[in-house]
Design an enzyme around this catalytic site. Structure first.
Site, PDB file in Angstrom:
ATOM      1  N   LYS A   1      -8.669 -11.072  -2.962  1.00 54.73           N
ATOM      2  CA  LYS A   1      -9.390 -11.714  -1.855  1.00 54.73           C
ATOM      3  C   LYS A   1     -10.475 -12.646  -2.364  1.00 54.73           C
ATOM      4  CE  LYS A   1      -8.572  -8.813   2.171  1.00 54.73           C
ATOM      5  NZ  LYS A   1      -9.163  -8.016   3.255  1.00 54.73           N
TER       6      LYS A   1
ATOM      7  N   LYS B   1       0.725 -11.156   8.580  1.00 57.92           N
ATOM      8  CA  LYS B   1       0.228 -12.048   9.623  1.00 57.92           C
ATOM      9  C   LYS B   1      -0.630 -13.164   9.034  1.00 57.92           C
ATOM     10  CE  LYS B   1      -3.063  -8.371  10.239  1.00 57.92           C
ATOM     11  NZ  LYS B   1      -3.184  -7.067  10.852  1.00 57.92           N
TER      12      LYS B   1
ATOM     13  N   LYS C   1       5.779  -9.076   1.251  1.00 63.42           N
ATOM     14  CA  LYS C   1       5.614  -8.236   2.422  1.00 63.42           C
ATOM     15  C   LYS C   1       5.348  -9.107   3.657  1.00 63.42           C
ATOM     16  CE  LYS C   1       2.535  -4.625   3.937  1.00 63.42           C
ATOM     17  NZ  LYS C   1       1.323  -3.876   3.660  1.00 63.42           N
TER      18      LYS C   1
END
Ligand code: TRP
Length: 331
Positions: free
Chosen positions: A115, A200, A197
């Site tokens: 991140k 969203k 994976k």
């Protein structure tokens, strides 16, 4: 809630529209666990501000996520279902636990490393100390089991380390949580790049299906799903796209891979994709109906999350105050 059932804790961030992957991979299990366990589920809004949120959008997402959890079948009569920030003990406990966590061990978290690369302009301290908040969530409720996917395993591991460290200093304050690996759990991959994976946060909207997607959008996304040039519905190495579609179909219909292969023998990918799309549309339809119903009644939703937060607070504060007393705070 009865005392002899084991306690489960899990949470989900209100960071966007929940996907078919969230539904088949995690949320359906949340629902199934409710009879066997005492379940505590949270909309993890505090976690979500580690990346910048638009206030109006964020407020909307929190409520939508809450309603969607009920729509998929989480039952606030059976389980606690609340919004994390409504129970102040989560933030308070996170501060305490920060002081029992080491800079070095947090620096090694792969999610933090990922991140901070993706949001290089906002590597805030919250993003770094995120595992302390997650440990607080879990430990406050003395959870025995935490259902987590692969991406959260490291955070659960560090929650256990922090809990053990605390217990070694002060005695048995926290239950050490175990990972709960569900008997059935599907790992749903991107429809466009089936080695990733389904997520969203993927920019390509055709790669993921939202639980609230309209039937025609769901059908379009399945028809466009990436497959291979084999033209044979068979589960095999290297056929990631077909394997993923078969996984989705199996997860919804309960059929085995062999049964699916037999069902589509001699048929092309076109027919198969339509069949998968239709079964997804059919499973999501009642969830969507319930969701839109719930969203018409915001007062009802409010009564549910308020009550649940009050009940949760009683459990959480007990652990919080015990920890504070052990550390030496006057209260
Ligand atoms: N961090 C988790 C995620 O992003 C959500 C979460 C917050 C969680 N607190 C938790 C999951 C406690 C399990 C237990 O998916």
């Amino acid at each position: 809630m009865s005392d002899n059932k084991k306690r489960i804790y899990s949470a989900i961030q209100p960071s966007g529209m929940l996907t078919l992957g969230n539904y088949l991979g995690a949320l359906r299990n949340w629902v199934n666990l409710q009879d066997e366990f005492e379940c505590i589920y949270t909309v993890a809004d505090l976690h979500a501000i580690t990346v910048r949120q638009n206030p109006a959008e964020f407020r909307k997402r929190i409520l939508e996520t809450y309603a969607l959890l009920i729509a998929v079948g989480v039952d606030p009569e059976k389980s606690l279902l609340f919004i994390q920030s409504h129970v102040a003990a989560h933030s308070q406990m996170a501060w305490l636990l920060n002081c029992y966590a080491q800079f070095g061990e947090f620096s090694r978290m792969t999610q933090f490393k990922d991140k901070s690369l993706r949001h290089a302009d906002n590597v805030n301290v919250g993003l770094f100390s995120y595992p302390a908040l997650m440990a607080a969530d879990i430990l406050l409720y003395q959870a025995d089991l935490v259902p987590v996917g692969a991406d959260q395993k490291q955070h659960l591991e560090i929650s256990r380390d922090i809990a053990n460290r605390f217990n070694n200093i002060y005695g048995d304050v926290f239950t050490i949580p175990e990972p709960y690996i569900p008997k059935v759990g599907a790992r749903i991959m991107s429809l466009q790049d089936p080695i990733k994976k389904m997520s969203k946060s993927d920019d390509n909207v055709n790669s993921w299906v939202a639980i609230l997607d309209k039937p025609e959008d769901i059908m379009r996304k399945f028809k466009r799903a990436v497959t291979d040039s084999d033209a044979c519905v068979k589960y095999a190495d290297g056929k990631d796209g077909i394997n993923n579609l078969m996984g989705i179909y199996s997860s919804i219909s309960g059929k085995t891979m062999e049964e699916i292969e037999a069902e589509f023998e001699g048929k092309g990918y076109g027919d198969f994709k339509v069949a998968v799309g239709e079964c997804v549309v059919d499973t999501l339809k009642p969830v969507q109906d319930k969701y839109y119903d719930l969203m018409k009644n915001k007062d009802y939703l409010e009564s549910l999350y308020k009550q649940s937060a009050q009940d949760a607070e009683k459990i959480a504060n007990k652990t919080l105050y015990k920890s504070m007393r052990k550390i030496g705070f006057i209260y």
